[in-house]
Each structure stands twice: as C-alpha cells, then as structure tokens.
Design an enzyme around this catalytic site. Sequence first.
Site, PDB file in Angstrom:
ATOM      1  N   TRP A   1       0.862  -1.294  -0.049  1.00  0.00           N
ATOM      2  CA  TRP A   1      -0.093   0.246  -0.031  1.00  0.00           C
ATOM      3  C   TRP A   1       0.700   1.157   0.079  1.00  0.00           C
ATOM      4  CZ3 TRP A   1      -0.739   4.624   2.732  1.00  0.00           C
ATOM      5  CH2 TRP A   1      -1.697   5.381   2.359  1.00  0.00           C
ATOM      6  N   TYR A   6       1.292   4.113  -3.155  1.00  0.00           N
ATOM      7  CA  TYR A   6       0.818   5.337  -2.931  1.00  0.00           C
ATOM      8  C   TYR A   6       2.216   6.167  -3.267  1.00  0.00           C
ATOM      9  CZ  TYR A   6      -1.416   9.613  -0.632  1.00  0.00           C
ATOM     10  OH  TYR A   6      -1.694  10.717  -0.562  1.00  0.00           O
ATOM     11  N   ASP A  10      -6.077  -1.060  -0.011  1.00  0.00           N
ATOM     12  CA  ASP A  10      -6.578   0.127   0.680  1.00  0.00           C
ATOM     13  C   ASP A  10      -8.190  -0.532   0.827  1.00  0.00           C
ATOM     14  OD1 ASP A  10      -6.463   3.225   0.891  1.00  0.00           O
ATOM     15  OD2 ASP A  10      -8.389   2.555   0.303  1.00  0.00           O
TER      16      ASP A  10
END
Length: 482
Positions: free
Chosen positions: A419, A423, A439
């Site tokens: 994650w 990002y 997510d």
Amino acid sequence: MKLDRTTCYKAVAARDRRFDGWFFVGVSSTGIYCRPVCSVRTPQFANCHFFPSAAAAEKNGFRPCLRCRPELAPGHGIFDAASRLAQAAALLIDDGFLNLADMPQLADRLGITERHLRRIFNVEFGVSPVEYAQTQRRLLAKRLLSDTALPVTEVALAAGFGSIRRFNSLFKQHYGFAPSRLRQRSTSTVQSDTMTFELAYRPPLAWDALLDFLAARAIAPIERVDQRVYRRTLALTVGARRYCGWLVVENVPGRHALKVTLPATLSGAVPQALGKIRRLFDLACRPDVIDLHLGPMAQRLPGMRVPGTVDGFEIALRAIIGQQISVAGARCLLTRLVERFGEPLAAAPAGLTHLFPTAAALADASSGEVQAIGLTQARTATVMAVTQAVATGALRIDPLAPLDETLAALRSIRGIGDWTAQYIAMRGLGWPNAFPAGDLVLQRHFGLSSAKALGVHAEQWAPWRAYAALHAWRQHHEESTA
C-alpha cells in the site's frame, strides 16, 4: 513522433485543445510557429508545416508567435514505453539540467549511453537534446521578459545563459528582435517582488476535486487551501545554491491555465519551480485519452488529475505516517513534524510558517526526538530508515527514478508494504498505473474482500489505474457523506 498532416490541420482549424503542446504548426507565409489553439486566422493547408516540438520548429527557421506564445503550451505526458526515456530527458532539460551539466551526465542520469540518448531524443522531438535545451532557454527568457519585472541580466542568468552578451546575441539571431522589445511590451502593472506565470492544461480539469484532495491532507505550517486557491512553501536546490520561497496557484478556466505566483526570491530556480508545479497538478495529463479508457467511472467527474508532489521525500513520509490511521490523524502528526524539524520561513503568505524538513536535517535528529511527535517505535524506525536512504542518495523518489528498482528498495525497508509503496509511486514517482489494492476503502467501494481480488478487478483500468483510484476515493467519500 509521427505527425499526420491532415489530422494536424483539422486540429488547427478546430483549435482543438486536446492537441495543445503535442505539436506546433509553422506557417511558411509568415515564418511564425504557433500552438494548435492559436486564435489567428487559420492558415492555408499548403503553408503549414507540423513539428513535434517548439525546438524542431525553431530549428527549421520559424519564430514563436507573440499571440499564442508557444512557451505556455502544456507538456507531454509519458504514455508510450518506447518514448519514456526521451520524455524523461526532456523533463530534466525543462528543469534546467543542462544549465549545470553536460550531455554525458544527462545520459548517465538516465542510465543509458549518450549515443542512445541522442538517437531516441531525435526520434521523439526532431532535434538533439542540446538544440532542445537551447530552445527551452530562449522560451523561458521570453516568458520572464514578458511576465516579470526581473532585470534583463537576471533573466539571462535565470534562463541558463552564461552572459548577457550571449543572451542578447542568440535572442536576436533566432527571434529577429532584441530582448528589450518584449520588456517594452510587458505591462506596467507587473510587480517587482513577485513573478506570475500561466501553465496551460488540456481541459477538462476537475479543479475542485483536486483541491479537495490536497485540502484534506494540507499540513498547516507549509500549505493551505482557501477560496479555491492553493498556497504552500517551497525549497529548491540548483547547483550549490538553495532557494526558499512559496507558491500560489489558482485556476483560470477561461484560459485553460493555472495562474502561478512566485516570489522574486525564487528567480534563480524558475524552471525547477514550474516543473514541480506541473507535476503537482498533473498538467501533462491527457483527460481525453484517460477518461475514455476509464469509461463510466470517469463520466461523473471528467478531468480528474492525480496529485503529485513538489518533494518525493515529503510524500514518502506522508505515506508512512499515514499508515492505518485517519487522514486527519496523519495531518496532525505531520504538522508536529514540520513545526519541530522544519526550517522557519519568513515573508510567506499568511498562515505559512515553515518548510518541510529535508532528509538531511531529519537524519541529524535522534529516533527519540522523532518518536516524540506521537509515532510508535516501529513507525519511527521506518521513517528514519527512509530518511537515511534519501539523505545518503541510496534512494531517489521522483518521476525520473527507475520504477521497479525504487519500488523494490522501498519494499525492502521494514514497515513499508505494498500500500505504502504504491501510494508513493502514485504521487512521488508519477506512475499512472500505480494502484494501492490493499486499501480498505477501495475494497469496500468495489465490494471486494481482498487486495488480490481488487488487483484483478483493477486490471481493466490499466495503464491508468491511479486515476481510477482517485475517482473511487472521491465517489466513496461523496456516498459516505451524503
């Protein structure tokens, strides 16, 4: 880039903004080259010559139009893998890389040979990297002369010219008039302590959605959003010199451009500052291509952009500190981090007081000092590991960093999972296909129970999965607050 004359002419006749910046038209009857959206009377087809870059137009003897101003055109997005390296070289040149370095260093920065760089660059832009850089210097000088009150000497230096004499000579040689002519044309209302520029984009632009995303994550000492205007502090290093200042950005929808205001203290770093702002607001985006590919998901809000960043290290810390806590909670911790370790900045817009901490400054702090802002011991260890890697140069987080190697380096750090890496890739590396399948908000939005299932579901949006994630996050927020 291969340009079909008929297609290009139709775009010029229609003043189609989807093609703005993707090619330029030189008119043999006038000796002028324009953007496809120029408001002058459409030239005859036989008089039109089409070029993949402003540099190619100037190489063929055309001068820039003073009405549509080719220097204001939006840049290219990186779509085709075959052209990625050439586009990466152009981004570095736009940011002034060749003002302080040479061709071997540019090739080394990209990890390829100089010969290969010259070949792929010429295929993409129709000119050599040096010719492209020379054109960018002239166009930047033209912009500074038209839009700022900087003395001509400072304009020449800011644009990358070694001397005022060479600047005057090359400018007159290529454009047919002296730089002073543009200074006489500029308005008397230009302020001496600020610089104002326009950065064009291809419509539509979901400006409110973009600002909402940034506002929800705004760190009070360094950025703020109010009255549909974005403000933040900024530090840039050019060569051995560090420039500190701020930026103010607002949308001018009637001109399909963002209005950018910078302080005169950043005059020595204008190319770098504008490059950062273009990436922060994803101005190279092609919404016509992306929205069509996303289909129904994009119909509710066309023109969505993926917010980038002015500092990859900052995005990395935002992602790490924001793990498994609310956006508001992360913002609170990051505010403490900035107030404790960020450099105070004087003479900034109201409410902006600090710069985000540099990796070098944070690396000098102890783990205990960093943990004291409210982090767990494990989270602190991750922050310090990334800080050390960036400070020593072992890790680079910017759109030109090698994607696979950078993702692997991030995942090798304890506390960074998929994650966080995705990002950072989305906002720090500018990777349009990044997608944080782990997510939980995205999983709930699509009614899927695992990251694996969501990853499979998201393949339909490749290579624009980052845009799909932004749409889904916004739609989920709208539905949960309705």
